[in-house]
Design an enzyme around this catalytic site. Structure first.
Site, PDB file in Angstrom:
ATOM      1  N   ASP A   1      49.305  36.123  26.224  1.00  0.00           N
ATOM      2  CA  ASP A   1      48.170  36.107  27.195  1.00  0.00           C
ATOM      3  C   ASP A   1      49.070  36.698  28.351  1.00  0.00           C
ATOM      4  O   ASP A   1      50.082  37.038  28.464  1.00  0.00           O
ATOM      5  CB  ASP A   1      47.799  34.731  27.522  1.00  0.00           C
ATOM      6  CG  ASP A   1      46.497  34.850  28.146  1.00  0.00           C
ATOM      7  OD1 ASP A   1      45.928  35.698  28.855  1.00  0.00           O
ATOM      8  OD2 ASP A   1      45.753  33.892  27.992  1.00  0.00           O
TER       9      ASP A   1
HETATM   10  C1  BGC Z   1      43.225  34.893  30.039  1.00  0.00           C
HETATM   11  C2  BGC Z   1      42.770  35.490  28.741  1.00  0.00           C
HETATM   12  C3  BGC Z   1      42.410  36.987  29.129  1.00  0.00           C
HETATM   13  C4  BGC Z   1      43.668  37.396  29.701  1.00  0.00           C
HETATM   14  C5  BGC Z   1      43.182  39.055  30.019  1.00  0.00           C
HETATM   15  C6  BGC Z   1      44.159  35.643  30.884  1.00  0.00           C
HETATM   16  O1  BGC Z   1      44.564  35.219  32.047  1.00  0.00           O
HETATM   17  O2  BGC Z   1      43.684  33.556  29.946  1.00  0.00           O
HETATM   18  O3  BGC Z   1      41.557  34.755  28.122  1.00  0.00           O
HETATM   19  O4  BGC Z   1      41.973  37.493  28.015  1.00  0.00           O
HETATM   20  O5  BGC Z   1      43.802  37.020  31.011  1.00  0.00           O
HETATM   21  O6  BGC Z   1      42.403  39.336  31.195  1.00  0.00           O
END
Ligand code: BGC
Length: 766
Positions: free
Chosen positions: A291
């Site tokens: 993530d």
């Molecule tokens: C979130 C994810 C997301 C990623 C990219 C993160 O903060 O937890 O779900 O896909 O950002 O935007």
């Protein structure tokens, strides 16, 4: 079908076996070709180029942390970047892709990702709303349309579905998932993966799914965002892991690691999770991305500096590093120092290249980049019609006293509330490409559907919130521009005067999209106080009060349930919000959605979910409560149980009929009920099958959802609904984590929601 019947069974089986064998042979052949291609390519790659493939950067439109990437274009040419997210649009994407394909040494295409969560340009209801449809065909189609629109704008990878089980509505991200149930969540996970990826990810309208957040992110302690997760291994396997596993079985191409710890070990560096469970036990063949800066954040979890945690992540089985660039900046050093091996880098690089191969990007890096498609396939009338349909199907009628709904298409409506005349809020949380100006407000929808037949009087009635902390945190870019400058009392007074002139009040209230989704935990899950004050004043007018609720989570609504005449839960419905809401308010569509996460009476009951354990001192609400598992000051029962949702009509369930009450081994049980539409409207009903296993080698949930059917019935019509139950529906993880069933008694329950069922018992022996 009829033709098949004339083919002897043995011949049919032979044909099926042959086609299975030839599909398996074809798959082996394809895999061999892919391996040869990737091996050849990797033989030409330098160490730096290999590490570059593991680097995912954002180019701007999806920033969910404090770090962003710079100098991306130059670094693509140098081969330092394997994938990009946060951009879309054919012109821009093809320009960036060209940098990789034409100007980098080995011409390796980039993978383009984005958070396409509930539609790309045509926005559908938030996932929790979509899950309330109980319609897998609709859910799959929503993902397919999203993929079609996303590919038309140059994307080939979506950070969806989020399949985290969530039983704590304080957690804002409950809005992004399918609720609390592992079996139901698994069905949704499969439908979404199929919808995104189609039969072949090489297809022009297919994207690779990225299943997130692996794992257990929804179990954050106290519902606080990014918080620690700590749960028993049994609960993990039985209740939280099934949807991820279902997504693997459906062929998901990639996974995203979660921010939280599991057993004290951050998921992003958790070898047991990313390698032993995901790959070795479940057979996952794709790649895992972290993530957003999750690798770097392992330092905050206390496992060492960036070099240490990056090495740990790679060794654990993480293949791609999102935004943080720990892999890019430290892996070479770690290799030199013997902290990681060349094979570990190669393996991760291979998995990323394989993903690009599976997407067909080496043959056609611009496969989905097509300016014509961008014009023809995006936000089309068909896509909008689908958005309207799925939104209608997602709404849940929580209360309808004295048939307040549907509304008559005549007379005067007082339309009030901060969400009544608003476009941007219709789309909900996690909308990157959706254009708020293209959405239909509730006011517009009512006018579109009812035309001049109804007289609509509008008053805002309340701002989203007057709470300064909530306002400042939920609206970091400023609530003040959106705020009506009048005092709360002035707004209420105007709304009350408006209500007095009307036959019915429709109050569109609840949570702003900014109060839901990522980084939006709430300790108080009621409707913001100033909006409640508005509702109280409206209720006092004595006019029928219909609440159209916007929410990204189950809210605690005991006051609303007591005082409103009707409550329609609309979640955040997407681009066609207003039209869909009006269709349902006026009865053009009879609501049939059912909630997939329990609505508590108050935050004090959380976590609350239907498939809980019995405890040693269960309290069933009757008799003395002393020394029983209960509260002194509140019932154990929720306000609305899992699976709950009303209709404009009523359904009567017969008792459950079983084809046998004693079964052995692999026999199949058939459980049947007859359902009758006893009201005046045609309607759909989600008939739910639950099973209890009262005696087992471990303590089991009081009941578990095992199947459902959505049927439609004309007034007065009856239908028999049968479920086949097999021993696979009886299986669970025992104390040794063996997944099997145990002989004994089972209670089969069929009903309209998890707490209103008819039951029958069977004995099942081995
Ligand atoms: C979130 C994810 C997301 C990623 C990219 C993160 O903060 O937890 O779900 O896909 O950002 O935007």
């Amino acid at each position: 079908m009829i033709k098949y019947l004339s083919i002897p069974k043995a011949a049919l089986m032979a044909v099926l076996a042959l086609s299975f064998l030839s599909a398996t042979a074809q798959k082996k052949n394809d895999d061999a070709k892919m391996n040869a291609f990737v091996t050849n390519l990797m033989s030409k790659m330098t160490l730096d180029e290999k590490i570059g493939q593991l680097n995912l950067v954002t180019m701007g439109r999806a920033i969910t942390g404090s770090v962003v990437n710079n100098g991306v274009e130059e670094r693509i040419k140098k081969g330092e970047i394997g994938g990009v997210f946060g951009v879309y649009g054919t012109e821009y994407v093809s320009k960036i892709q060209d940098l990789a394909v034409k100007e980098s040494r080995l011409h390796i295409p980039l993978i383009f990702g984005l958070d396409v969560i509930h539609g790309h340009k045509t926005i559908f209801p938030i996932p929790l709303g979509i899950s309330a449809t109980w319609d897998m065909a609709l859910i799959q189609e929503s993902a397919h349309i999203a993929a079609k629109e996303a590919t038309a704008e140059g994307l080939n990878w979506v950070f969806s579905p989020m399949v985290d089980i969530a039983r704590d509505p304080r957690w804002g991200r409950i809005s992004e998932g399918s609720g609390e149930d592992p079996w139901y969540g698994s069905q949704v996970a499969k439908a979404m993966v199929r919808g995104y990826q189609g039969d072949d990810m090489k297809n022009g309208d297919a994207v690779m799914a990225c299943v997130k957040h692996f794992a257990l992110y929804g179990g954050a302690e106290a519902g606080r965002e990014y918080n620690t997760v700590d749960m028993s291994i049994n609960k993990m396997y039985q209740d939280y892991m099934p949807p991820y596993k279902a997504a693997v079985d459906a062929g998901a191409g990639s996974f995203m690691s979660s921010f939280n710890t599991i057993n004290g070990m951050p998921a992003t560096v958790n070898k047991w999770l990313l390698t032993d469970l995901l790959r070795k036990q479940w057979g996952f063949k794709g790649f895992v991305v972290s993530d957003y800066t999750a690798v770097n954040e392992v330092t905050n979890h206390g496992l060492g500096d960036l070099q240490t945690v990056s090495a740990l992540a790679l060794k654990a089985g993480l293949d791609m590093d999102m935004v943080g660039e720990g892999f890019l900046t430290t892996l070479k050093k770690s290799l030199k120092e013997g902290k990681i091996t060349q094979q570990e880098i190669d393996l991760a690089c291979r998995r990323v290249l394989e993903a690009k191969y599976k997407l067909g990007l080496f043959d056609n890096p611009n496969k989905s980049i097509n300016a014509d498609r961008e014009k023809q396939d995006v936000l089309t009338a068909d896509n909008r019609a689908f958005a309207r349909k799925i939104a209608e199907h997602s709404f849940v009628l929580l209360k309808n006293q004295a048939q307040t709904l549907p509304l008559k298409q005549s007379g005067t409506i007082a339309l009030v509330g901060p969400l009544a005349d608003n476009h941007s809020e219709m789309l909900g949380t996690w909308v990157i490409a959706g254009d708020p100006s293209k959405s239909v407000s509730v006011m517009e929808g009512i006018k579109n559907v009812a035309g001049n037949n109804v007289n609509v009087l509008y008053a805002k009635g309340a701002n989203f919130t007057e709470d300064s902390l909530l306002g400042a945190r939920a609206f970091p870019f400023g609530l003040s521009q959106m705020k009506d400058k009048r005092s709360p009392q002035e707004l209420i007074d105007e709304a009350v005067e408006t209500a007095k002139k009307a036959d019915v009040v429709v109050a569109v209230v609840g949570e702003s999209a900014n109060m839901t989704g990522e980084s939006s935990s709430r300790s108080d899950i009621t409707i913001p106080k100033n909006q409640r004050e508005l509702l109280k004043a409206l209720a006092k007018t004595g006019k029928p009060l219909v609440i159209v609720l916007f929410n990204g989570r189950p809210l605690a609504l005991p006051w609303e349930n007591e005082h409103a005449s009707a409550i329609l839960d609309a979640w955040a419905p997407g681009t066609e919000a207003g039209n869909a809401i009006a269709d349902v308010l006026f009865g053009n569509y009879n609501p049939a959605g059912k909630i997939t996460a329990t609505f508590p009476l108050s935050v004090g009951q959380i976590p609350i979910y239907y498939n809980h354990k019995n405890t040693g001192r269960p309290f069933n609400g009757k008799g003395s409560a002393k020394f029983k598992s209960d509260y002194l000051d509140i019932s154990n029962d929720p306000l609305y149980p899992f699976g709950y949702g009303l209709s404009y009509t009523t359904f009567n369930y017969s008792d459950v009929k079983l084809n046998k009450t004693e079964l052995k081994g692999n026999e199949t049980l058939k459980a049947t009920v007859t359902i009758t539409n006893t009201g005046k409207f045609a309607g759909e009903e989600v008939v739910q099958l639950y099973i209890s296993d009262p005696v087992a080698s471990v303590s089991r949930a009081v009941k578990e959802l095992k199947n459902f059917q959505k049927i439609s019935l004309q007034p007065g019509e009856s239908k028999e609904v049968s479920f086949n139950v097999t021993t696979s529906d009886l299986k669970f993880y025992n104390n040794d984590l063996v997944y099997d069933w145990e002989a004994g008694q089972f209670i089969v329950q069929i009903g309209t929601n998890s707490s209103d069922t008819h039951s029958a018992a069977v004995q099942w022996s081995k």
